[in-house]
Structure formats: C-alpha cells, structure tokens
Write an enzyme that holds these catalytic residues in place. Structure first.
Site, PDB file in Angstrom:
ATOM      1  N   LYS A 143       0.824  -1.206   0.000  1.00 12.30           N
ATOM      2  CA  LYS A 143       0.000   0.000   0.000  1.00 12.30           C
ATOM      3  C   LYS A 143       0.865   1.265   0.000  1.00 12.30           C
ATOM      4  O   LYS A 143       0.662   2.169  -0.798  1.00 12.30           O
ATOM      5  CB  LYS A 143      -0.963  -0.025   1.176  1.00 12.30           C
ATOM      6  CG  LYS A 143      -2.033  -1.112   1.019  1.00 12.30           C
ATOM      7  CD  LYS A 143      -3.031  -1.115   2.141  1.00 12.30           C
ATOM      8  CE  LYS A 143      -4.170  -2.094   1.873  1.00 12.30           C
ATOM      9  NZ  LYS A 143      -3.735  -3.492   1.760  1.00 12.30           N
TER      10      LYS A 143
ATOM     11  N   LYS B  79      -8.552   2.033   5.242  1.00 14.49           N
ATOM     12  CA  LYS B  79      -8.168   0.618   5.252  1.00 14.49           C
ATOM     13  C   LYS B  79      -6.859   0.420   6.006  1.00 14.49           C
ATOM     14  O   LYS B  79      -6.011   1.320   6.054  1.00 14.49           O
ATOM     15  CB  LYS B  79      -8.052   0.067   3.828  1.00 14.49           C
ATOM     16  CG  LYS B  79      -7.154   0.863   2.891  1.00 14.49           C
ATOM     17  CD  LYS B  79      -7.272   0.330   1.459  1.00 14.49           C
ATOM     18  CE  LYS B  79      -6.521   1.196   0.462  1.00 14.49           C
ATOM     19  NZ  LYS B  79      -6.649   0.699  -0.920  1.00 14.49           N
TER      20      LYS B  79
ATOM     21  N   ARG C 237      -7.097  -5.484 -11.661  1.00 11.80           N
ATOM     22  CA  ARG C 237      -5.790  -6.082 -11.428  1.00 11.80           C
ATOM     23  C   ARG C 237      -5.049  -6.168 -12.759  1.00 11.80           C
ATOM     24  O   ARG C 237      -5.499  -6.820 -13.697  1.00 11.80           O
ATOM     25  CB  ARG C 237      -5.946  -7.468 -10.810  1.00 11.80           C
ATOM     26  CG  ARG C 237      -4.676  -8.316 -10.771  1.00 11.80           C
ATOM     27  CD  ARG C 237      -3.528  -7.677 -10.013  1.00 11.80           C
ATOM     28  NE  ARG C 237      -3.863  -7.286  -8.656  1.00 11.80           N
ATOM     29  CZ  ARG C 237      -3.834  -8.108  -7.615  1.00 11.80           C
ATOM     30  NH1 ARG C 237      -3.502  -9.391  -7.782  1.00 11.80           N
ATOM     31  NH2 ARG C 237      -4.124  -7.673  -6.407  1.00 11.80           N
TER      32      ARG C 237
ATOM     33  N   ARG D 184     -12.468  -6.383 -11.014  1.00 14.34           N
ATOM     34  CA  ARG D 184     -13.189  -6.999  -9.902  1.00 14.34           C
ATOM     35  C   ARG D 184     -14.296  -6.026  -9.497  1.00 14.34           C
ATOM     36  O   ARG D 184     -14.037  -4.996  -8.879  1.00 14.34           O
ATOM     37  CB  ARG D 184     -12.216  -7.311  -8.769  1.00 14.34           C
ATOM     38  CG  ARG D 184     -11.151  -8.331  -9.209  1.00 14.34           C
ATOM     39  CD  ARG D 184      -9.940  -8.343  -8.343  1.00 14.34           C
ATOM     40  NE  ARG D 184      -9.244  -7.063  -8.386  1.00 14.34           N
ATOM     41  CZ  ARG D 184      -8.150  -6.792  -7.673  1.00 14.34           C
ATOM     42  NH1 ARG D 184      -7.635  -7.714  -6.879  1.00 14.34           N
ATOM     43  NH2 ARG D 184      -7.573  -5.609  -7.760  1.00 14.34           N
TER      44      ARG D 184
ATOM     45  N   ARG E 191     -16.503  -2.929  -2.163  1.00 13.73           N
ATOM     46  CA  ARG E 191     -15.264  -3.665  -2.411  1.00 13.73           C
ATOM     47  C   ARG E 191     -15.426  -4.581  -3.614  1.00 13.73           C
ATOM     48  O   ARG E 191     -16.389  -5.340  -3.693  1.00 13.73           O
ATOM     49  CB  ARG E 191     -14.887  -4.490  -1.182  1.00 13.73           C
ATOM     50  CG  ARG E 191     -14.648  -3.677   0.071  1.00 13.73           C
ATOM     51  CD  ARG E 191     -14.485  -4.551   1.286  1.00 13.73           C
ATOM     52  NE  ARG E 191     -15.679  -5.336   1.556  1.00 13.73           N
ATOM     53  CZ  ARG E 191     -15.760  -6.287   2.474  1.00 13.73           C
ATOM     54  NH1 ARG E 191     -14.695  -6.597   3.198  1.00 13.73           N
ATOM     55  NH2 ARG E 191     -16.884  -6.958   2.660  1.00 13.73           N
TER      56      ARG E 191
ATOM     57  N   ASP F  34      -3.071  -2.540  -8.776  1.00  9.41           N
ATOM     58  CA  ASP F  34      -4.505  -2.339  -8.613  1.00  9.41           C
ATOM     59  C   ASP F  34      -4.836  -0.927  -9.080  1.00  9.41           C
ATOM     60  O   ASP F  34      -4.252   0.051  -8.589  1.00  9.41           O
ATOM     61  CB  ASP F  34      -4.932  -2.528  -7.157  1.00  9.41           C
ATOM     62  CG  ASP F  34      -4.962  -3.989  -6.748  1.00  9.41           C
ATOM     63  OD1 ASP F  34      -4.833  -4.856  -7.636  1.00  9.41           O
ATOM     64  OD2 ASP F  34      -5.108  -4.264  -5.543  1.00  9.41           O
TER      65      ASP F  34
ATOM     66  N   GLU G 103      -2.768   0.309  -5.387  1.00  5.95           N
ATOM     67  CA  GLU G 103      -1.876  -0.609  -4.684  1.00  5.95           C
ATOM     68  C   GLU G 103      -0.874  -1.197  -5.667  1.00  5.95           C
ATOM     69  O   GLU G 103      -1.131  -1.270  -6.881  1.00  5.95           O
ATOM     70  CB  GLU G 103      -2.649  -1.759  -4.010  1.00  5.95           C
ATOM     71  CG  GLU G 103      -3.511  -1.355  -2.832  1.00  5.95           C
ATOM     72  CD  GLU G 103      -4.105  -2.552  -2.096  1.00  5.95           C
ATOM     73  OE1 GLU G 103      -3.572  -3.669  -2.272  1.00  5.95           O
ATOM     74  OE2 GLU G 103      -5.083  -2.361  -1.367  1.00  5.95           O
TER      75      GLU G 103
ATOM     76  N   ASN H 236       0.962  -4.759  -5.659  1.00  4.71           N
ATOM     77  CA  ASN H 236       1.034  -6.056  -4.986  1.00  4.71           C
ATOM     78  C   ASN H 236       2.275  -6.829  -5.440  1.00  4.71           C
ATOM     79  O   ASN H 236       2.454  -7.069  -6.639  1.00  4.71           O
ATOM     80  CB  ASN H 236      -0.228  -6.863  -5.304  1.00  4.71           C
ATOM     81  CG  ASN H 236      -1.470  -6.213  -4.724  1.00  4.71           C
ATOM     82  OD1 ASN H 236      -1.810  -6.414  -3.573  1.00  4.71           O
ATOM     83  ND2 ASN H 236      -2.145  -5.399  -5.537  1.00  4.71           N
TER      84      ASN H 236
END
Length: 313
Positions: free
Chosen positions: A124, A159, A209, A224, A232, A272, A280, A282
């Site tokens: 993050k 978050k 993603r 997503r 979410r 993301d 983000e 990842n």
C-alpha cells in the site's frame, strides 16, 4: 530446470483458479522439475540457507491432484530459481522468511520476487513513490489528520496497511457517520497506521488487477466489480471478476511502472487500478492468472513461463 515453490499448504489451493498451481502446471508441462516447501521449512544451518523440500508432480485428477516425494534438505542455491508464493499477511514470520531468502540470495540463490525488494515495497505505502498516479491519499495514525482529510474530500475510504482481500475496508460519506469509531477500531486507538483515500466512484467499473511479468505488461486486466451495495470489488469479498483489455490510461501507467519495478527484482507484480488511479502495488503473491486466461484467451501462465525462462538464461 529445478523450480522450488515456497507456498501455502497444497491442500489449501483452490484448484479451479489458483495462480500458483497454474504456474506449476505450465512449468511441469515444459519439462521442468517442481519442488515444494512451506516457508516454515526454510532454515539456516551449517552456514547455508536450506529448505526441507519435496519433489512435486501435478496430476490431472481434481481429487488427488498432486504427489510429493520424500523430504530432502537442499541448499536454496542448488535450485535454478526459488519462487516465493506465500500469501499475505505480511507478518513477522513472513518478514523472517524474507531475511532468510536474502541470505540465500547472497549465497547465489535466484529468488523471485527478490526478498529485499519485497521488504522495500509495502503493497500500500509503495504507491507514495508515484504521487502523480494516485488518488488523494493520507497515511497516518492520527484521528485528527483523518478528520481533516475527510473534511476536505467528504467521501473517503479507510483501510489497514496489512489487509488483503478487501479485509477491513470502510467507506465514510459526507455525514462522517462513525468516522471516529472506525478509525479507533481499525487503528487500535493509534497503535496501527492506516491508509485513507478519496472515494473513487469509478469503482463501479471495477478494481482492476493489472499484471506485470518480467518487465512486460499482460494486455488484459481482471476488473473486480462490486456487487449490490458493496464498495469492495475484491473477489474474496464477493466481487465479480471480468477480464477486459487494458484501456489507454491503464496501459500508460503499467508501461511506466513495469521496467522500473522489474529492475528492482520484482519479477511479478499486480497493480490495482481504479479508473485512471493507482491504488496498490502487490508484490507478495499476485493472482488472477486463471481468470484472465479463461475469459480472454491470453495464456498468462505461458507468458509467465516464457519470461521466467528468459530471466534464467
């Protein structure tokens, strides 16, 4: 080649969509020897970083899809590559494993993703390196700072830094309802640092993603998409995964970051993106190989293997 996968227990794999399993299948089909261990099986002894590992064969059956050989103790530098595929959370034991893997790298082991790079890239906080690509963002423990951020932006998302799969993500609208309570609970009364971002209405089109592999961009993303009243999009939170070609704006971000991150030893990265914003980066165990492949026809696993073989030659 000998490929050692450090991963979660094989029994826990969701065989219909597990990206690590997809990697294993394509590597085995190409004639490479698979090896498996869990992070708990990595150890230092007699001056070497070793793994108590087992040869692994993938079977066509869904009910008994793997076969393991006898346990062998092998130095990590005797494998062609060590692939770190343990899922988050990034806790102290995950950190301990990266330190052992860094020691293995100093002894000549090829580890992907590079463990030092994993430690240097909080999934993050690392977006802060690219402020021009991200939405208005605040990282803090202080309730007063979050209140000021909310006053400015009105509609925000809060978050934890160590969450995964959408865990602990809260939206606070213009009324500020329960803001202090959410911050106190998530932040454990100032003990834990939180990330706060302006809410992005583009989330209705999906939290996308985007995969970067070996410095190249997979041209399809998995959007997503939140369902019902949910904010979410994470698949673990009930989001619907829809593969789609990258937009021009998404490709621009991905092409910019791919060579930079790969140069640091981050061979496989999952960006993301919401709208035209990076949310983000990842680096621990990026997924979505199977969903993108099945829906788009673009073979992500083969793309990964081709890049891996190039990396190792």
């Amino acid at each position: 080649m000998d490929l050692l996968f450090i991963a979660d227990p094989l029994e826990s794999f969701k065989i219909s969509k597990d990206s690590t399993l997809a990697m294993m299948r394509v590597a085995q089909a190409a004639g490479h020897q698979l090896w498996f261990c869990q992070s708990r099986n990595v150890l230092w002894g007699d001056g070497l970083v070793k793994a108590d590992c087992q040869a692994l064969a993938i079977k066509p059956s869904d009910s008994a899809w793997f076969e393991l050989g006898d346990i062998e103790s092998r130095p990590l530098n005797t494998f062609n590559v060590v692939l770190m595929r343990t899922d988050p959370p990034f806790d102290i034991e995950y950190l301990n494993t990266t330190w052992l893997l860094s020691a293995a790298a100093r002894q000549g082991a090829k580890v992907l993703n590079n463990p030092t790079a994993i430690r240097d890239h909080s999934e993050k906080i690392s977006i802060a390196e690219f402020p021009e690509l991200i939405p208005p963002t605040l990282i803090t423990r202080e309730l007063s700072a979050i209140k000021a951020f909310h006053c400015e932006h009105q509609d925000i998302v809060i978050k934890p830094l160590d969450g995964m799969g959408g865990m602990g993500v809260f939206r606070v609208g213009s009324d500020g309802l329960n803001l202090a309570s959410i911050v106190e609970t998530l932040g454990e009364n100032g003990v834990r640092t939180l990330m706060v971002q302006r809410f992005l209405p583009e989330i209705i089109q999906g939290d996308k993603r985007v995969l970067l592999i070996g410095g190249e961009v997979v041209p399809f993303a998995l959007a997503r998409i939140p369902q019902g009243s949910e904010i979410r999009g994470n698949l673990a939170a009930g989001g619907k995964g829809v593969a789609m070609p990258l937009t021009e704006a998404e490709m621009k971000i991905a092409v910019r970051l791919a060579p930079v991150l790969n140069e640091r030893g981050l061979f496989l990265v999952g960006l993301d993106l919401i709208g035209a914003y990076l949310t983000e980066i990842n680096v621990t165990s990026p997924t979505c190989f199977v969903e993108i492949t099945e829906q788009s026809g673009f073979d992500v696993s083969q793309f990964w293997l081709t890049a891996l073989e190039k990396e190792l030659t």
